[in-house]
Motif scaffolding. Sequence first.
Motif, short mmCIF file in Angstrom:
data_model
loop_
_atom_site.label_atom_id
_atom_site.label_comp_id
_atom_site.label_asym_id
_atom_site.label_seq_id
_atom_site.Cartn_x
_atom_site.Cartn_y
_atom_site.Cartn_z
N TRP A 1 -3.88 4.78 3.45
CA TRP A 1 -3.55 5.64 2.32
C TRP A 1 -3.93 7.10 2.61
O TRP A 1 -3.15 8.01 2.36
CB TRP A 1 -4.23 5.14 1.06
CG TRP A 1 -3.89 5.99 -0.11
CD1 TRP A 1 -4.70 6.84 -0.78
CD2 TRP A 1 -2.61 6.09 -0.74
NE1 TRP A 1 -4.02 7.47 -1.78
CE2 TRP A 1 -2.73 7.02 -1.78
CE3 TRP A 1 -1.38 5.48 -0.51
CZ2 TRP A 1 -1.65 7.36 -2.60
CZ3 TRP A 1 -0.32 5.82 -1.33
CH2 TRP A 1 -0.46 6.75 -2.35
N ARG B 1 0.83 -1.21 0.00
CA ARG B 1 0.00 0.00 0.00
C ARG B 1 0.87 1.25 0.00
O ARG B 1 0.59 2.20 -0.72
CB ARG B 1 -0.95 0.00 1.21
CG ARG B 1 -1.99 1.08 1.13
CD ARG B 1 -2.84 0.87 -0.11
NE ARG B 1 -3.94 1.80 -0.15
CZ ARG B 1 -4.30 2.44 -1.26
NH1 ARG B 1 -3.67 2.23 -2.39
NH2 ARG B 1 -5.31 3.27 -1.25
N HIS C 1 3.93 1.52 -1.13
CA HIS C 1 4.64 1.60 -2.41
C HIS C 1 3.70 1.72 -3.61
O HIS C 1 4.19 1.76 -4.74
CB HIS C 1 5.56 0.40 -2.59
CG HIS C 1 6.79 0.48 -1.76
ND1 HIS C 1 7.46 -0.61 -1.31
CD2 HIS C 1 7.49 1.55 -1.28
CE1 HIS C 1 8.51 -0.24 -0.60
NE2 HIS C 1 8.55 1.07 -0.58
N SER C 2 2.40 1.81 -3.39
CA SER C 2 1.47 1.95 -4.51
C SER C 2 1.56 3.34 -5.15
O SER C 2 0.94 3.59 -6.17
CB SER C 2 0.03 1.64 -4.08
OG SER C 2 -0.44 2.62 -3.17
N SER C 3 2.33 4.23 -4.57
CA SER C 3 2.56 5.55 -5.12
C SER C 3 4.06 5.82 -5.15
O SER C 3 4.77 5.47 -4.20
CB SER C 3 1.88 6.62 -4.26
OG SER C 3 2.34 7.91 -4.62
N PRO C 4 4.55 6.47 -6.20
CA PRO C 4 5.97 6.81 -6.24
C PRO C 4 6.35 7.92 -5.25
O PRO C 4 7.52 8.23 -5.09
CB PRO C 4 6.19 7.26 -7.69
CG PRO C 4 4.86 7.75 -8.14
CD PRO C 4 3.84 6.88 -7.42
N HIS C 5 5.36 8.50 -4.58
CA HIS C 5 5.62 9.59 -3.64
C HIS C 5 6.03 9.10 -2.25
O HIS C 5 6.39 9.91 -1.39
CB HIS C 5 4.40 10.50 -3.51
CG HIS C 5 4.05 11.16 -4.80
ND1 HIS C 5 4.84 12.11 -5.40
CD2 HIS C 5 3.00 10.97 -5.63
CE1 HIS C 5 4.28 12.50 -6.52
NE2 HIS C 5 3.17 11.82 -6.70
N VAL D 1 -1.28 10.29 2.76
CA VAL D 1 -1.42 11.44 1.86
C VAL D 1 -1.60 12.73 2.67
O VAL D 1 -0.98 13.75 2.36
CB VAL D 1 -2.59 11.22 0.88
CG1 VAL D 1 -2.93 12.51 0.14
CG2 VAL D 1 -2.24 10.11 -0.11
#
Length: 142
Positions: free
Chosen positions: A122, A24, A26-30, A126
Amino acid sequence: MASMMTVLIAGLPEGAELESVRARVHSSPHFRIVAHAYEPRIALAQARVLQPDIAVITRHLPHPEADLARYRLVRDLRAMDPPTGIVLRRDAGEPDGPLGPGAEPLDGAIHEIRRGEADALWDALVTIGRRRASCDTDPTGL
């Protein structure tokens, strides 16, 4: 959120739950996981060296001493400069409420979620990431 946020994971042993949390994050490059530790004292030592933006902390043992160690980890991470953002993953049967003084939930700084709530994880990542990326002063740093 243009910059990458570094993440420390604490309180989870190797296994399926840890892999789910990693996936979860690593599901975003941010977001990038920079360390993982099962025990709070090891997590704190890693955090002192790596200065993570966010720590995802899970209750590692259902025991009063373990709860105290988890509270101390949260307190010490929040005392860093800048304070580490906290995602506190609570057990399903664990009572609501702050772990102790200075560990109260605060949007963009300390978020409490239940284990297994991937969307809540998530959302917390964020929210903390946006606050840190904006250079907004964190009012709850100890």
